[in-house]
Design a protein around this motif. Structure first.
Motif, PDB file in Angstrom:
ATOM      1  N   ASN A 104      36.911  28.094  41.594  1.00 15.51           N
ATOM      2  CA  ASN A 104      36.589  29.388  42.188  1.00 15.51           C
ATOM      3  C   ASN A 104      36.079  30.381  41.150  1.00 15.51           C
ATOM      4  O   ASN A 104      36.539  30.398  40.006  1.00 15.51           O
ATOM      5  N   LEU A 105      35.144  31.230  41.582  1.00 17.63           N
ATOM      6  CA  LEU A 105      34.595  32.247  40.697  1.00 17.63           C
ATOM      7  C   LEU A 105      35.676  33.207  40.218  1.00 17.63           C
ATOM      8  O   LEU A 105      35.664  33.654  39.057  1.00 17.63           O
ATOM      9  N   THR A 106      36.623  33.532  41.083  1.00 14.77           N
ATOM     10  CA  THR A 106      37.710  34.428  40.700  1.00 14.77           C
ATOM     11  C   THR A 106      38.495  33.870  39.516  1.00 14.77           C
ATOM     12  O   THR A 106      38.962  34.626  38.660  1.00 14.77           O
ATOM     13  N   HIS A 107      38.624  32.561  39.455  1.00 13.86           N
ATOM     14  CA  HIS A 107      39.302  31.914  38.330  1.00 13.86           C
ATOM     15  C   HIS A 107      38.599  32.264  37.019  1.00 13.86           C
ATOM     16  O   HIS A 107      39.248  32.637  36.025  1.00 13.86           O
ATOM     17  N   ASP A 108      37.271  32.167  37.018  1.00 14.75           N
ATOM     18  CA  ASP A 108      36.502  32.493  35.815  1.00 14.75           C
ATOM     19  C   ASP A 108      36.679  33.960  35.431  1.00 14.75           C
ATOM     20  O   ASP A 108      36.791  34.295  34.244  1.00 14.75           O
ATOM     21  N   TYR A 109      36.704  34.833  36.461  1.00  8.42           N
ATOM     22  CA  TYR A 109      36.824  36.261  36.198  1.00  8.42           C
ATOM     23  C   TYR A 109      38.196  36.600  35.604  1.00  8.42           C
ATOM     24  O   TYR A 109      38.310  37.450  34.727  1.00  8.42           O
ATOM     25  N   ILE A 110      39.234  35.944  36.092  1.00  4.16           N
ATOM     26  CA  ILE A 110      40.581  36.200  35.555  1.00  4.16           C
ATOM     27  C   ILE A 110      40.658  35.737  34.101  1.00  4.16           C
ATOM     28  O   ILE A 110      41.209  36.431  33.231  1.00  4.16           O
ATOM     29  N   LEU A 111      40.091  34.554  33.826  1.00  5.26           N
ATOM     30  CA  LEU A 111      40.077  34.059  32.453  1.00  5.26           C
ATOM     31  C   LEU A 111      39.343  35.021  31.533  1.00  5.26           C
ATOM     32  O   LEU A 111      39.765  35.285  30.408  1.00  5.26           O
ATOM     33  N   SER A 112      38.234  35.560  32.011  1.00  2.20           N
ATOM     34  CA  SER A 112      37.409  36.448  31.191  1.00  2.20           C
ATOM     35  C   SER A 112      38.021  37.833  31.026  1.00  2.20           C
ATOM     36  O   SER A 112      38.086  38.377  29.922  1.00  2.20           O
ATOM     37  N   GLY A 113      38.481  38.411  32.150  1.00  2.00           N
ATOM     38  CA  GLY A 113      38.959  39.792  32.130  1.00  2.00           C
ATOM     39  C   GLY A 113      40.409  39.965  31.736  1.00  2.00           C
ATOM     40  O   GLY A 113      40.815  41.025  31.253  1.00  2.00           O
ATOM     41  N   GLY A 114      41.223  38.929  31.962  1.00 11.94           N
ATOM     42  CA  GLY A 114      42.617  38.999  31.562  1.00 11.94           C
ATOM     43  C   GLY A 114      43.525  39.787  32.491  1.00 11.94           C
ATOM     44  O   GLY A 114      44.697  40.008  32.174  1.00 11.94           O
ATOM     45  N   TYR A 115      42.995  40.208  33.642  1.00 14.90           N
ATOM     46  CA  TYR A 115      43.778  40.946  34.634  1.00 14.90           C
ATOM     47  C   TYR A 115      43.481  40.380  36.027  1.00 14.90           C
ATOM     48  O   TYR A 115      42.451  39.738  36.249  1.00 14.90           O
ATOM     49  N   PHE A 116      44.375  40.664  36.985  1.00 11.55           N
ATOM     50  CA  PHE A 116      44.102  40.363  38.381  1.00 11.55           C
ATOM     51  C   PHE A 116      44.840  41.363  39.260  1.00 11.55           C
ATOM     52  O   PHE A 116      45.803  42.014  38.812  1.00 11.55           O
ATOM     53  N   THR A 117      44.371  41.513  40.486  1.00 15.52           N
ATOM     54  CA  THR A 117      45.057  42.344  41.470  1.00 15.52           C
ATOM     55  C   THR A 117      45.496  41.474  42.635  1.00 15.52           C
ATOM     56  O   THR A 117      44.921  40.412  42.895  1.00 15.52           O
ATOM     57  N   VAL A 118      46.508  41.947  43.324  1.00 13.79           N
ATOM     58  CA  VAL A 118      46.996  41.285  44.535  1.00 13.79           C
ATOM     59  C   VAL A 118      47.031  42.320  45.662  1.00 13.79           C
ATOM     60  O   VAL A 118      47.730  43.330  45.542  1.00 13.79           O
TER      61      VAL A 118
END
Length: 236
Positions: free
Chosen positions: A50-64
């Protein structure tokens, strides 16, 4: 091993947001677990494709974003059955961003949290991200959407009620019963698994309960993933 044991585990339904540079993306997930209280730490499980996986790896943050029971299938379909590589998932969706610029859904969300990734675990097809919560806010009162509610109520996943036929019925009555049975057949979307139940109709799209699949308008589409009627097949 009986893999159906996994069906007994309860889940919620969430939208996970992430950021890469000045780009944002989000996806549906059903695995969010609080791990500790001091500091507040949560874990999420995201598919590596998933693209979100790449974004979390890159940005180091996530929201729920914690969805409520009234969240429409169209919203779930927007973030669950479309790719951020091909479309802007936030088009037409009410959302806001955290102080760090990460997106969270403001409509049909009970609350949101932001977390900083502090560790991760390789889980084969998925990565488990461990995040320390950096922000959290209640948005409104209501009942959270569970995965079971989504499957059984929103998707009409309840087994169909088969009509009872009597062997002593006259031929004409049997024929009428057969036609009535055909009208009440459920149809399954071959792409996302949504089940159209004529007893429930599709109220979100002005399809009244009791409307047989054959009587749906030609331009009716799956309320989850948006494919046409030709992508449905009768439930076996």
């Amino acid at each position: 091993m009986d893999a159906t044991v996994m069906y007994k585990i309860t889940y919620g339904l969430y939208i996970i947001g992430a950021k890469k540079g000045d780009r944002i993306n989000a996806q549906i997930a059903n695995t969010v677990v609080q791990i500790s209280n001091d500091p507040i730490t949560v874990a999420i499980s995201i598919n590596k494709q998933n693209l979100t996986h790449d974004y979390i790896l890159s940005g180091g943050y996530f929201t729920v974003s914690i969805l409520d029971q009234n969240a429409p299938l169209s919203l779930i379909g927007q973030f669950g059955f479309k790719s951020g590589r091909e479309t802007d998932k936030f088009t037409g969706v009410n959302y806001s961003t955290t102080a760090n610029g990460l997106p969270y859904i403001t409509e049909h969300s009970l609350a949101y949290m932001e977390a900083k990734v502090i560790d991760r675990l390789d889980a084969g097809t998925h990565t488990i991200f461990l995040g320390q919560v950096t922000a959290a806010e209640n948005l409104k009162a209501g009942e959270p959407m569970t995965y079971a509610y989504y499957r059984q109520i929103k998707k009409g996943g309840t087994p169909p009620a088969a009509p009872t036929y009597q062997g002593t019925q006259k031929e004409v009555k049997a024929e009428r019963a057969e036609k009535a049975d055909q009208k009440m057949d459920k149809y399954v979307c071959k792409l996302c698994g949504y089940v159209y139940d004529p007893e429930k109709g599709d109220p979100d799209n002005n399809i009244a309960p009791g409307t047989p699949f054959a009587d749906l308008p030609d331009d009716w589409v799956c309320p989850v993933c948006g494919v046409g009627k030709d992508q449905f097949e009768k439930e076996s």
